[in-house]
Design an enzyme around this catalytic site. Structure first.
Site, mmCIF file in Angstrom:
data_model
loop_
_atom_site.group_PDB
_atom_site.id
_atom_site.type_symbol
_atom_site.label_atom_id
_atom_site.label_comp_id
_atom_site.label_asym_id
_atom_site.label_seq_id
_atom_site.Cartn_x
_atom_site.Cartn_y
_atom_site.Cartn_z
ATOM 1 N N CYS A 272 0.861 -1.270 -0.012
ATOM 2 C CA CYS A 272 0.214 0.066 -0.179
ATOM 3 C C CYS A 272 0.893 1.116 0.034
ATOM 4 O O CYS A 272 0.656 1.916 -1.021
ATOM 5 C CB CYS A 272 -0.777 -0.038 1.310
ATOM 6 S SG CYS A 272 -2.339 -0.856 0.893
HETATM 7 N N1 LIG Z 1 -3.563 -5.084 1.032
HETATM 8 C C1 LIG Z 1 -3.573 -3.871 1.788
HETATM 9 O O1 LIG Z 1 -2.707 -3.860 2.817
HETATM 10 C C2 LIG Z 1 -4.483 -2.728 1.686
HETATM 11 C C3 LIG Z 1 -4.986 -1.782 2.773
HETATM 12 C C4 LIG Z 1 -5.872 -0.839 2.271
HETATM 13 C C5 LIG Z 1 -6.592 -1.145 1.169
HETATM 14 N N2 LIG Z 1 -6.382 -2.086 0.031
HETATM 15 C C6 LIG Z 1 -7.021 -1.993 -0.977
HETATM 16 O O2 LIG Z 1 -7.741 -2.912 -1.063
HETATM 17 C C7 LIG Z 1 -7.992 -3.732 -2.339
HETATM 18 C C8 LIG Z 1 -7.894 -5.107 -2.378
HETATM 19 O O3 LIG Z 1 -6.409 -5.439 -1.941
HETATM 20 P P1 LIG Z 1 -6.082 -6.834 -1.445
HETATM 21 O O4 LIG Z 1 -4.633 -6.677 -1.125
HETATM 22 O O5 LIG Z 1 -7.141 -7.492 -0.785
HETATM 23 O O6 LIG Z 1 -6.039 -7.453 -2.927
HETATM 24 P P2 LIG Z 1 -5.857 -9.007 -3.433
HETATM 25 O O7 LIG Z 1 -4.765 -9.000 -4.731
HETATM 26 O O8 LIG Z 1 -4.933 -9.892 -2.201
HETATM 27 O O9 LIG Z 1 -7.006 -9.646 -3.704
HETATM 28 C C9 LIG Z 1 -8.098 -9.242 -4.489
HETATM 29 C C10 LIG Z 1 -8.977 -10.483 -4.720
HETATM 30 O O10 LIG Z 1 -10.077 -10.222 -5.760
HETATM 31 C C11 LIG Z 1 -10.502 -10.975 -6.688
HETATM 32 N N3 LIG Z 1 -11.053 -10.707 -7.717
HETATM 33 C C12 LIG Z 1 -10.615 -9.970 -8.737
HETATM 34 N N4 LIG Z 1 -11.586 -9.604 -9.721
HETATM 35 C C13 LIG Z 1 -12.779 -10.408 -9.295
HETATM 36 C C14 LIG Z 1 -13.934 -10.252 -9.756
HETATM 37 N N5 LIG Z 1 -14.507 -9.668 -10.746
HETATM 38 N N6 LIG Z 1 -15.018 -10.819 -8.743
HETATM 39 C C15 LIG Z 1 -14.527 -11.540 -7.644
HETATM 40 N N7 LIG Z 1 -13.410 -11.576 -7.200
HETATM 41 C C16 LIG Z 1 -12.460 -10.831 -7.873
HETATM 42 C C17 LIG Z 1 -8.940 -11.867 -6.571
HETATM 43 O O11 LIG Z 1 -8.968 -13.274 -7.175
HETATM 44 C C18 LIG Z 1 -8.443 -11.781 -5.429
HETATM 45 O O12 LIG Z 1 -8.790 -12.958 -4.497
HETATM 46 C C19 LIG Z 1 -7.146 -2.957 -3.214
HETATM 47 O O13 LIG Z 1 -7.769 -1.777 -3.914
HETATM 48 C C20 LIG Z 1 -6.212 -2.400 -2.405
HETATM 49 O O14 LIG Z 1 -5.384 -1.385 -2.659
HETATM 50 C C21 LIG Z 1 -5.364 -2.954 0.415
#
Ligand SMILES: NC(=O)c1ccc[n+]([C@@H]2O[C@H](COP(=O)([O-])OP(=O)(O)OC[C@H]3O[C@@H](n4cnc5c(N)ncnc54)[C@H](O)[C@@H]3O)[C@@H](O)[C@H]2O)c1
Length: 442
Positions: A272
């Site tokens: 992030c």
């Molecule tokens: N990782 C962090 O520390 C953090 C903190 C705050 C915010 N965020 C934000 O949260 C969001 C998610 O991050 P993350 O780290 O959990 O991502 P990630 O890549 O770990 O997970 C995303 C998930 O979405 C699924 N996916 C993709 N397209 C899809 C669809 N059409 N339908 C259903 N599922 C689908 C993928 O298979 C995956 O399991 C991002 O926008 C990120 O910027 C992340």
């Protein structure tokens, strides 16, 4: 009162959010396109490590928390849908909305075919400010055949959690920010947070675009604070007698500063902070605004990685055993994630100089192996790492590593580079050379 919630995207954040909803009494449906993840959730197994996730899935997986690959079920079986899919960075630092749009399209098409009068969509992914109004709402209208605030509502509800601490971050947040398309929708999301949180966070409700901007600003502010502390640490290394911890603790007591995330040491990393810094610059550029502070943060952060590599290479010139042991590979404690990790950047630099690297981490070895393959030797314990090293670099604030170093029976000369000032100097005095980031070295 909301009883049934769906979460689209069972990734690092989404799965934890869904598990927390289940834990706090909501009937929860998780949707992901990855069958492996869906099956694992339904069998009550965590597909990866995140502190506390295993226990929640054993308790709720396949029961109060069920998972599916079919978006349609989210519309049919729940009233509120959180969308928390990935928003990968584009080369210019902006975020791509393609996964959010694809998920919303599937959901909106299912809504068109459904007679229910209302559905509430909650975007939680980090997105470019303006995305919800310019892109997501028109897309839902187009594919559902409905109008905003008539057949559906939209909120933007960003997450402020940190990997390694995601479950606690959801259950006991400092703050909640809700952007709303109408006040009933905002009130419904506020009520969900009241039910989900074990504490009483500060809840702020605002326009959708303000919430989108707030999300980007919060991380930009924290990285500014981290970089300031790192600047102070660098200064302290040059001023005889100066100690960064004494200074940040002292001035951190001022409410205008606060002691949190204010400890000089290594560069920030992870999934992030670095990319949220880039996105702030991309947003500023898009709107023709100068973002000099954030450009400076980015520069300081690069310098901080370089500074660590220079420190280690300098020490390497003074020792006979040229093997560097890196203790800690993840970007922060308690997670296997190595994305933008200072330890990974250090190793990459050392390998460029043909240095032999031995590495240890209790959770992140598989991910590090994915980056370096067999160019690095991985060992199963902190002790095994110390045994081979001429220089040991302590990159993680980790009690196991601290204890192992303090109790290590040294058989050959060893220099310890203590990046977070964890080691009590008395325990290793006379046994190891102690190079401390953020403190003056005579
Ligand atoms: N990782 C962090 O520390 C953090 C903190 C705050 C915010 N965020 C934000 O949260 C969001 C998610 O991050 P993350 O780290 O959990 O991502 P990630 O890549 O770990 O997970 C995303 C998930 O979405 C699924 N996916 C993709 N397209 C899809 C669809 N059409 N339908 C259903 N599922 C689908 C993928 O298979 C995956 O399991 C991002 O926008 C990120 O910027 C992340």
């Amino acid at each position: 009162m909301t009883e049934r919630i769906s979460v689209i995207g069972l990734g690092k954040l989404g799965l934890c959010l869904a598990a927390c909803f289940a834990e706090r009494g909501f009937k929860t449906l998780g949707v992901d396109i990855e069958e492996r993840v869906v099956n694992s959730v339904n069998q009550g197994n965590a597909p990866w490590f995140e502190s506390g996730l295993d226990d929640l899935l054993v308790k709720h997986g396949g029961k109060t928390l069920r998972a599916t690959t079919r978006h349609k079920e989210a519309i049919e079986q729940t009233d509120v849908t959180f969308v928390l899919v990935a928003t990968p960075s584009n080369p210019d630092g902006s975020f791509s909305n393609r996964f959010v749009e694809s998920a919303l399209r599937s959901l909106a098409e299912a809504l068109r075919a459904n007679p229910k009068p209302q559905h509430l969509f909650v975007i939680s992914s980090t997105v470019m400010p303006g995305s919800t109004e310019a892109s997501f709402i028109p897309l839902i209208e187009k594919y559902s055949g409905r109008k905003l605030n008539q057949g559906f509502s939209v909120c933007y509800d960003p997450d402020f959690v940190a990997l390694g601490n995601v479950i606690k971050g959801f259950l006991r947040p400092d703050l909640v920010i809700i952007g709303e398309s109408n006040s009933e929708a905002g009130a419904q999301i506020e009520a969900i947070h009241h039910q989900m949180c074990e504490n009483q966070p500060a809840i702020s409700r605002m326009s959708i675009v303000s919430a989108e901007v707030a999300k980007v600003c919060l991380n930009a502010y924290i990285t500014t604070k981290i970089s300031f502390a790192n600047s102070v640490a660098n200064l302290c290394e040059r001023i005889p007698g100066a100690d960064v911890d004494a200074i940040t603790k002292g001035i951190g007591a001022d409410k205008r500063i606060s002691p949190h995330y204010f400890q000089g040491g290594l560069a920030f990393g992870g999934t992030c902070f670095p990319r949220d810094t880039q996105v702030y610059m991309a947003v500023a550029e898009r709107y023709g605004v100068q973002a000099d502070i954030i450009h400076a943060v980015d520069k300081v952060n690069h310098y901080q990685n370089q500074h660590l590599a220079e420190t280690v290479l300098r020490e390497l010139e003074q020792v006979e055993n040229k093997t560097v042991g890196v203790l800690g590979l993840a970007f922060t404690p308690n997670t296997p994630v190595v994305v933008e990790s200072p330890a990974i950047k250090l190793i990459a630099e050392l390998l460029k100089h043909d240095v032999r690297v031995v590495a240890y981490d209790s959770l992140a070895i598989d991910n590090a192996r994915g980056v370096f393959g067999s160019a690095v030797e991985y060992v199963e314990s902190a002790e095994a790492c110390l045994e081979q090293a001429g220089i040991a670099v302590l990159t993680l604030r980790d009690t196991e590593i601290k204890k192992t170093v303090e109790n290590f029976a040294v058989l050959q000369p060893l220099t310890v580079v203590d990046c977070w000032r964890m080691i009590d100097p008395k325990t290793i005095a006379g046994k190891m050379k102690n190079v401390v980031i953020g403190r003056f070295q005579a």
